[in-house]
Motif scaffolding. Sequence first.
Motif, PDB file in Angstrom:
ATOM      1  N   ALA A 135       0.826  -1.206   0.000  1.00 24.36           N
ATOM      2  CA  ALA A 135       0.000   0.000   0.000  1.00 24.36           C
ATOM      3  C   ALA A 135       0.858   1.254   0.000  1.00 24.36           C
ATOM      4  N   ILE A 136       1.983   1.206   0.705  1.00 23.21           N
ATOM      5  CA  ILE A 136       2.913   2.349   0.708  1.00 23.21           C
ATOM      6  C   ILE A 136       3.473   2.569  -0.696  1.00 23.21           C
ATOM      7  N   ASP A 137       3.878   1.469  -1.339  1.00 19.25           N
ATOM      8  CA  ASP A 137       4.413   1.577  -2.711  1.00 19.25           C
ATOM      9  C   ASP A 137       3.346   2.135  -3.657  1.00 19.25           C
ATOM     10  N   ALA A 138       2.093   1.666  -3.510  1.00 20.38           N
ATOM     11  CA  ALA A 138       1.023   2.124  -4.385  1.00 20.38           C
ATOM     12  C   ALA A 138       0.724   3.601  -4.157  1.00 20.38           C
ATOM     13  N   HIS A 139       0.774   4.037  -2.918  1.00 21.81           N
ATOM     14  CA  HIS A 139       0.532   5.446  -2.616  1.00 21.81           C
ATOM     15  C   HIS A 139       1.637   6.318  -3.209  1.00 21.81           C
ATOM     16  N   LEU A 140       2.882   5.886  -3.055  1.00 25.64           N
ATOM     17  CA  LEU A 140       3.991   6.656  -3.614  1.00 25.64           C
ATOM     18  C   LEU A 140       3.868   6.748  -5.131  1.00 25.64           C
ATOM     19  N   ALA A 141       3.498   5.641  -5.778  1.00 29.06           N
ATOM     20  CA  ALA A 141       3.331   5.649  -7.229  1.00 29.06           C
ATOM     21  C   ALA A 141       2.212   6.604  -7.643  1.00 29.06           C
ATOM     22  N   ALA A 142       1.136   6.633  -6.869  1.00 32.89           N
ATOM     23  CA  ALA A 142       0.026   7.539  -7.181  1.00 32.89           C
ATOM     24  C   ALA A 142       0.447   8.994  -7.023  1.00 32.89           C
ATOM     25  N   VAL A 143       1.221   9.281  -5.979  1.00 31.16           N
ATOM     26  CA  VAL A 143       1.704  10.648  -5.762  1.00 31.16           C
ATOM     27  C   VAL A 143       2.646  11.065  -6.889  1.00 31.16           C
ATOM     28  N   GLU A 144       3.540  10.169  -7.267  1.00 27.91           N
ATOM     29  CA  GLU A 144       4.508  10.490  -8.327  1.00 27.91           C
ATOM     30  C   GLU A 144       3.820  10.710  -9.680  1.00 27.91           C
ATOM     31  N   GLY A 145       2.698  10.032  -9.889  1.00 32.13           N
ATOM     32  CA  GLY A 145       2.042  10.124 -11.195  1.00 32.13           C
ATOM     33  C   GLY A 145       0.770  10.931 -11.208  1.00 32.13           C
ATOM     34  N   ARG A 146       0.481  11.681 -10.145  1.00 30.42           N
ATOM     35  CA  ARG A 146      -0.790  12.391 -10.088  1.00 30.42           C
ATOM     36  C   ARG A 146      -0.861  13.508 -11.119  1.00 30.42           C
ATOM     37  N   SER A 147      -2.085  13.751 -11.571  1.00 34.73           N
ATOM     38  CA  SER A 147      -2.299  14.742 -12.618  1.00 34.73           C
ATOM     39  C   SER A 147      -2.403  16.157 -12.068  1.00 34.73           C
ATOM     40  N   ASP A 148      -2.950  16.299 -10.843  1.00 36.01           N
ATOM     41  CA  ASP A 148      -3.057  17.612 -10.207  1.00 36.01           C
ATOM     42  C   ASP A 148      -3.214  17.407  -8.707  1.00 36.01           C
ATOM     43  N   GLU A 149      -3.391  18.504  -7.965  1.00 35.68           N
ATOM     44  CA  GLU A 149      -3.445  18.436  -6.510  1.00 35.68           C
ATOM     45  C   GLU A 149      -4.652  17.645  -5.993  1.00 35.68           C
ATOM     46  N   SER A 150      -5.715  17.562  -6.788  1.00 34.23           N
ATOM     47  CA  SER A 150      -6.923  16.870  -6.338  1.00 34.23           C
ATOM     48  C   SER A 150      -7.128  15.535  -7.048  1.00 34.23           C
ATOM     49  N   ASP A 151      -6.053  14.932  -7.543  1.00 33.96           N
ATOM     50  CA  ASP A 151      -6.147  13.656  -8.250  1.00 33.96           C
ATOM     51  C   ASP A 151      -6.800  12.606  -7.349  1.00 33.96           C
ATOM     52  N   PRO A 152      -7.946  12.045  -7.726  1.00 35.17           N
ATOM     53  CA  PRO A 152      -8.636  11.080  -6.863  1.00 35.17           C
ATOM     54  C   PRO A 152      -7.847   9.799  -6.636  1.00 35.17           C
ATOM     55  N   ALA A 153      -6.914   9.484  -7.547  1.00 31.47           N
ATOM     56  CA  ALA A 153      -6.119   8.268  -7.369  1.00 31.47           C
ATOM     57  C   ALA A 153      -5.246   8.367  -6.122  1.00 31.47           C
ATOM     58  N   VAL A 154      -4.771   9.579  -5.823  1.00 29.22           N
ATOM     59  CA  VAL A 154      -3.946   9.766  -4.629  1.00 29.22           C
ATOM     60  C   VAL A 154      -4.788   9.583  -3.375  1.00 29.22           C
ATOM     61  N   ARG A 155      -5.977  10.139  -3.397  1.00 27.26           N
ATOM     62  CA  ARG A 155      -6.869   9.991  -2.246  1.00 27.26           C
ATOM     63  C   ARG A 155      -7.215   8.523  -2.013  1.00 27.26           C
ATOM     64  N   THR A 156      -7.504   7.794  -3.092  1.00 31.14           N
ATOM     65  CA  THR A 156      -7.831   6.375  -2.969  1.00 31.14           C
ATOM     66  C   THR A 156      -6.663   5.595  -2.388  1.00 31.14           C
ATOM     67  N   ALA A 157      -5.453   5.895  -2.882  1.00 35.24           N
ATOM     68  CA  ALA A 157      -4.258   5.212  -2.384  1.00 35.24           C
ATOM     69  C   ALA A 157      -3.983   5.571  -0.928  1.00 35.24           C
TER      70      ALA A 157
END
Length: 219
Positions: A22-44
């Motif tokens: 889950a930590i790896d997935a969250h870091l990947a989401a943060v590194e690849g987010r499209s903007d500050e409110s990217d829902p993928a980051v929140r989900t991760a």
Amino acid sequence: MSEPTAPTAADVRSAADALKAAIDAHLAAVEGRSDESDPAVRTAFLAMAAAAESYDDALYDTYNEVTPFEIPSQYPESAADPDNPEAISVLIRRDYQIEHPGRLLGAARGLAAGAVDPELDISTVSGSLAALFDVFDPDEIHNRSDELGLLPGDGTTWVLASDPEAVADEQWFEDPFSDTDPERIVCRFDVIGDEEDDEYFDTFAEDGAEDEIDGIEVV
């Protein structure tokens, strides 16, 4: 019903592996987010929080050991972005003077026939207020204020950006007005007596920039 079994050492190891993933997935989401409110980051983020809580519980139940993690109950401020809110909370305050107590008590007695909770003592001002607010919503109370012996004073309405999960969580009933951060205001409307508070619009907006629509300031 059988008692739940305590987690085993293998369960703790599995929870630890899930947390690492889950930590790896969250870091990947943060590194690849499209903007500050990217829902993928929140989900991760939420998935990582859930994995951390599961590991924390399993570790304690099996080894009586704790982690240094503080498990959040909701996503932080970006989920309550006033520019792009996912949910809102509306906070309303209206002040009244009890101008005619007898009129208030009479109004409560007039509703006593089947409409008022029989446990309320409508021979007192406090009991009458409780009865009237039990029967009428706040808007109806405001519209009937003269009939009920109430003199309207100042009022304010705040619309705040909120986290969707916090809005759905009924635990906020214990302290409903604790989270009133002015940074999360979407718009605010103030009334001084029956008049719009013009000074408010001069003092609240940053750098003098403001948008007003029918007395509502959009921040």
